[in-house]
Design a protein around this motif. Structure first.
Motif, short mmCIF file in Angstrom:
data_model
loop_
_atom_site.label_atom_id
_atom_site.label_comp_id
_atom_site.label_asym_id
_atom_site.label_seq_id
_atom_site.Cartn_x
_atom_site.Cartn_y
_atom_site.Cartn_z
N LYS A 159 0.87 -1.18 0.00
CA LYS A 159 0.00 0.00 0.00
C LYS A 159 0.90 1.23 0.00
O LYS A 159 2.02 1.18 0.47
N LYS A 160 0.39 2.31 -0.53
CA LYS A 160 1.17 3.54 -0.47
C LYS A 160 1.13 4.03 0.97
O LYS A 160 0.07 4.28 1.52
N SER A 161 2.30 4.08 1.60
CA SER A 161 2.32 4.41 3.00
C SER A 161 3.05 5.72 3.23
O SER A 161 4.01 6.05 2.54
N GLU A 162 2.60 6.42 4.23
CA GLU A 162 3.25 7.67 4.57
C GLU A 162 4.52 7.40 5.37
O GLU A 162 5.43 8.21 5.42
N TYR A 163 4.57 6.22 6.00
CA TYR A 163 5.69 5.91 6.89
C TYR A 163 6.75 5.06 6.22
O TYR A 163 6.46 4.22 5.37
N LEU A 164 8.00 5.30 6.61
CA LEU A 164 9.11 4.57 6.03
C LEU A 164 10.23 4.51 7.06
O LEU A 164 10.19 5.20 8.07
N LEU A 165 11.23 3.65 6.79
CA LEU A 165 12.42 3.65 7.63
C LEU A 165 13.34 4.71 7.05
O LEU A 165 13.59 4.71 5.84
N ARG A 166 13.81 5.62 7.89
CA ARG A 166 14.56 6.75 7.34
C ARG A 166 15.77 6.27 6.54
O ARG A 166 16.43 5.28 6.92
N THR A 167 16.05 6.95 5.43
CA THR A 167 17.15 6.54 4.56
C THR A 167 18.41 7.34 4.85
O THR A 167 19.47 7.05 4.30
N HIS A 168 18.28 8.36 5.66
CA HIS A 168 19.44 9.16 6.07
C HIS A 168 19.10 9.88 7.38
O HIS A 168 17.92 9.96 7.74
N THR A 169 20.14 10.38 8.04
CA THR A 169 19.88 11.08 9.30
C THR A 169 19.49 12.54 9.06
O THR A 169 19.24 13.27 10.01
N SER A 170 19.41 12.93 7.78
CA SER A 170 19.09 14.33 7.47
C SER A 170 17.69 14.72 7.95
O SER A 170 17.39 15.91 8.07
N ASN A 171 16.83 13.72 8.22
CA ASN A 171 15.50 14.05 8.75
C ASN A 171 15.60 14.82 10.06
O ASN A 171 14.77 15.67 10.36
N SER A 172 16.67 14.53 10.85
CA SER A 172 16.82 15.23 12.15
C SER A 172 17.05 16.72 11.94
O SER A 172 16.70 17.52 12.80
N GLN A 173 17.67 17.07 10.80
CA GLN A 173 17.90 18.50 10.50
C GLN A 173 16.58 19.26 10.56
O GLN A 173 16.49 20.34 11.14
N ILE A 174 15.57 18.68 9.90
CA ILE A 174 14.29 19.37 9.79
C ILE A 174 13.65 19.50 11.17
O ILE A 174 13.18 20.58 11.55
N HIS A 175 13.66 18.38 11.93
CA HIS A 175 13.08 18.43 13.29
C HIS A 175 13.78 19.50 14.11
O HIS A 175 13.14 20.29 14.80
N MET A 177 15.56 22.16 13.05
CA MET A 177 15.36 23.53 12.57
C MET A 177 13.97 24.04 12.94
O MET A 177 13.78 25.23 13.16
N LEU A 178 12.99 23.12 12.98
CA LEU A 178 11.63 23.55 13.33
C LEU A 178 11.48 23.80 14.83
O LEU A 178 10.63 24.56 15.25
N ARG A 179 12.33 23.17 15.62
CA ARG A 179 12.14 23.16 17.07
C ARG A 179 13.10 24.10 17.82
O ARG A 179 12.74 24.71 18.81
N GLU A 180 14.34 24.17 17.33
CA GLU A 180 15.38 24.83 18.12
C GLU A 180 15.56 26.29 17.68
O GLU A 180 15.36 26.62 16.51
N PRO A 181 16.01 27.14 18.63
CA PRO A 181 16.28 28.52 18.24
C PRO A 181 17.57 28.62 17.42
O PRO A 181 18.43 27.75 17.51
N LEU A 182 17.67 29.68 16.64
CA LEU A 182 18.89 29.89 15.83
C LEU A 182 19.83 30.81 16.60
O LEU A 182 19.36 31.60 17.40
N PRO A 183 21.12 30.78 16.38
CA PRO A 183 21.85 29.88 15.47
C PRO A 183 21.86 28.43 15.98
O PRO A 183 21.76 28.19 17.19
#
Lengths: 327, 220
Positions: A159-175, A177-183
């Motif tokens: 089935k077309k699924s929204e969930y997958l096993l991550r293929t790289h650790t780059s997903n943490s970048q997005i989490h 950047m969305l959560r932490e203050p800059l820099p």
């Protein structure tokens, strides 16, 4: 009066399995205590006629003395086992195995040890990830050919699924950047999954991702930190080259090779300046902030560092192999 | 993309050894590995323009600081618009699409041995002289080419993008594929005859016995 014939045999059998004095005394009270068969039978002698009484009393006395002897001998044996004075202190000790860190964990720690003093925070990301964090937010549009570079394990096959096993650790970048203050200065080690397996690829392997988002960062900073890190990691002056490459989430992108003895140039990591689309997707002002990112395969670094030819050796659970790395 | 070293060396007019040539391409961003005499180029998804001999030549000459010299041979043909041949082209998916009818193919000259070897090394099977020529032009110029069997094509053609719904389509070799609505398709009056730039249809595929052909070239 009926006296069971196998009473002595069952007592002997049960005594064999006794491990401690407490167990022993519990068993003895079963056979020679007030409520035991032998002792309670003496009380029943009164009701017998005189002839039977004499014969039964004789039999019971013999049985009681046999049981007494049996338990006395057994007690000596048990006490001898626990008697410290009887220990042979000249016997060599049992081998004592000390656990050690897995080489992959050691290499991960070595990488973290370089970046931690530079104020990089360590984030752990999700191994089960949504398509958005693994691809969409990293500038991989749906049906983009770059997705084919990642042999993805989708969950709910068929089935077309929204969930997958991550293929790289780059997903943490997005989490992050969305959560932490800059820099933001971050490092994200963890397991990643791709449908691939041979002497240099595994379906599950380890990556470390680094990300910097700040006001005045440029490709020169990235080059400097990568070269310095590689020299720290391999503990020698390295000849390093940056080759143009392509990752959807960085622009420009580069792959980094090091000159490794007679083997020529060997690829060690990928890096680049974070693509403005990725920053915009995380609500970061691209006029003010820029970022660079880099990612490396820990198994690959470990293979180069330790001179291992087959990546599968790290996960074969072969103690002869793993003990070489325990220190 | 796989290319024989000996062929590429002549095409690029260079004396560099196989090792040095692969190193040049690796350095400019196209990792390549040698498998005997064949060089396998790993072209990144953002550089479709390099998926051809001409693309490789452009990169090589730029790296060598040489002026690009196009080695292709052109012969200008005049095309005319004819709604009975091509009725509609969805310009959002296809910039240009041309069809040429070739008749009376009693004897067709096969490609020279060097080019046939080049196709085989690239993993392209040799099927028919005209198909082989189309495949060679595709790999040299980076432009998709396809040859239809004219006897099974009901003109005019429509080049449609996108299509209204998922549609089953029997591709060359007989496999049935589901064509996504986001695909650019070549359709005749019977239905889909090719997924543009990807694969042709089984019904209009060319065999050794085909007598009439339609060739098409397009810019997407």
């Amino acid at each position: 009066m009926q006296i069971p014939q196998d009473l002595i045999d069952t007592a002997k059998l049960k005594l064999k399995s006794v491990q401690s004095e407490a167990e022993f005394f519990q068993l003895r009270s079963q056979y020679l205590g007030k409520k035991s068969f032998v002792i309670s039978s003496f009380a029943e002698l009164k009701s017998l006629d005189p002839d039977s009484k004499v014969a039964a009393a004789k039999e019971l006395n013999i049985l009681k003395s046999k049981l007494n002897h049996l338990f006395e001998v057994a007690l000596e044996g048990i006490q001898a086992k626990t008697d410290v004075s009887l220990l042979d202190t000249t016997l060599p000790a049992d081998p004592y195995f000390v656990g050690a860190e897995h080489p992959i964990a050691e290499i991960s720690q070595r990488v973290i040890n370089y970046f931690s003093p530079l104020n990089y925070q360590v984030f752990s990301g999700n191994e089960i990830e949504t398509d958005f964090f693994n691809f969409e937010a990293l500038n991989f549009p749906e049906n983009h050919p770059a997705r084919q570079m990642h042999d993805t394990f989708y969950l709910n096959a068929g089935k077309k699924s929204e969930y997958l096993l991550r293929t790289h650790t780059s997903n943490s970048q997005i989490h992050a950047m969305l959560r932490e203050p800059l820099p933001l200065y971050m490092l994200s080690p963890g397991r990643v999954y791709r449908c691939d397996s041979d002497t240099t690829h595994l379906p599950m392997f380890t990556q470390i991702e680094g990300l910097v988002v700040d006001e005045d960062v440029n490709f020169g900073d990235l080059k400097g930190i990568i070269i310095n890190f590689l020299e720290y990691f391999f503990n020698e002056k390295m000849e390093v080259r940056f080759r143009p490459s392509y990752f959807p989430f960085t622009e420009p992108s580069a792959e980094v090779d090091i000159k490794f003895g007679d083997n020529g140039w060997l690829e060690v990591l990928g890096c680049g300046m974070v693509h403005p689309n990725v920053l915009k997707g995380c609500n970061i002002d691209t006029q003010k902030y820029r970022g660079f990112a880099f990612g490396m395969g820990i198994e690959r670094l470990a293979m180069l560092y330790y001179g291992v030819d087959d990546i599968r050796d790290f996960y074969a659970s072969n103690l002869d192999f793993l003990n070489q790395f325990s220190s | 993309m796989k290319v024989q070293y000996s062929f590429l060396k002549d095409y690029l007019s260079t004396d560099l050894s196989q090792v040095k040539l692969t190193d040049v391409f690796t350095k400019v961003g196209f990792e390549c590995e040698s498998d005997g005499p064949i060089i396998d180029f790993d072209i990144t998804p953002n550089r479709g323009d390099v998926l051809s001999l001409r693309g490789l030549q452009r990169e090589f000459q730029a790296q060598q600081s040489k002026v690009f010299k196009d080695k292709s041979h052109y012969k200008t043909l005049t095309f005319k618009k004819d709604k009975t041949i091509i009725n509609k082209i969805d310009k959002s998916g296809c910039g240009n699409y041309q069809l040429m009818l070739v008749r009376g193919l009693h004897s067709v000259k096969v490609l020279d041995k060097k080019k046939r070897n080049f196709l085989s090394a690239a993993g392209v099977p040799l099927i028919h002289p005209l198909v082989d020529l189309g495949n060679y032009v595709m790999l040299e110029m980076g432009t998709p080419m396809h040859v239809f069997d004219s006897d099974h094509l009901e003109l005019p053609l429509n080049i449609l993008f996108p299509i209204s719904k998922k549609t089953p389509f029997q591709a060359i070799g007989g496999d049935t594929k589901i064509v996504e609505p986001s695909s650019l398709t070549i359709q005749d009056q019977k239905g889909i005859q090719a997924i543009a730039g990807i694969i042709g249809g089984h019904e209009t595929s060319v065999s050794k016995n085909t007598k009439k052909h339609r060739c098409r070239g397009c810019i997407f």
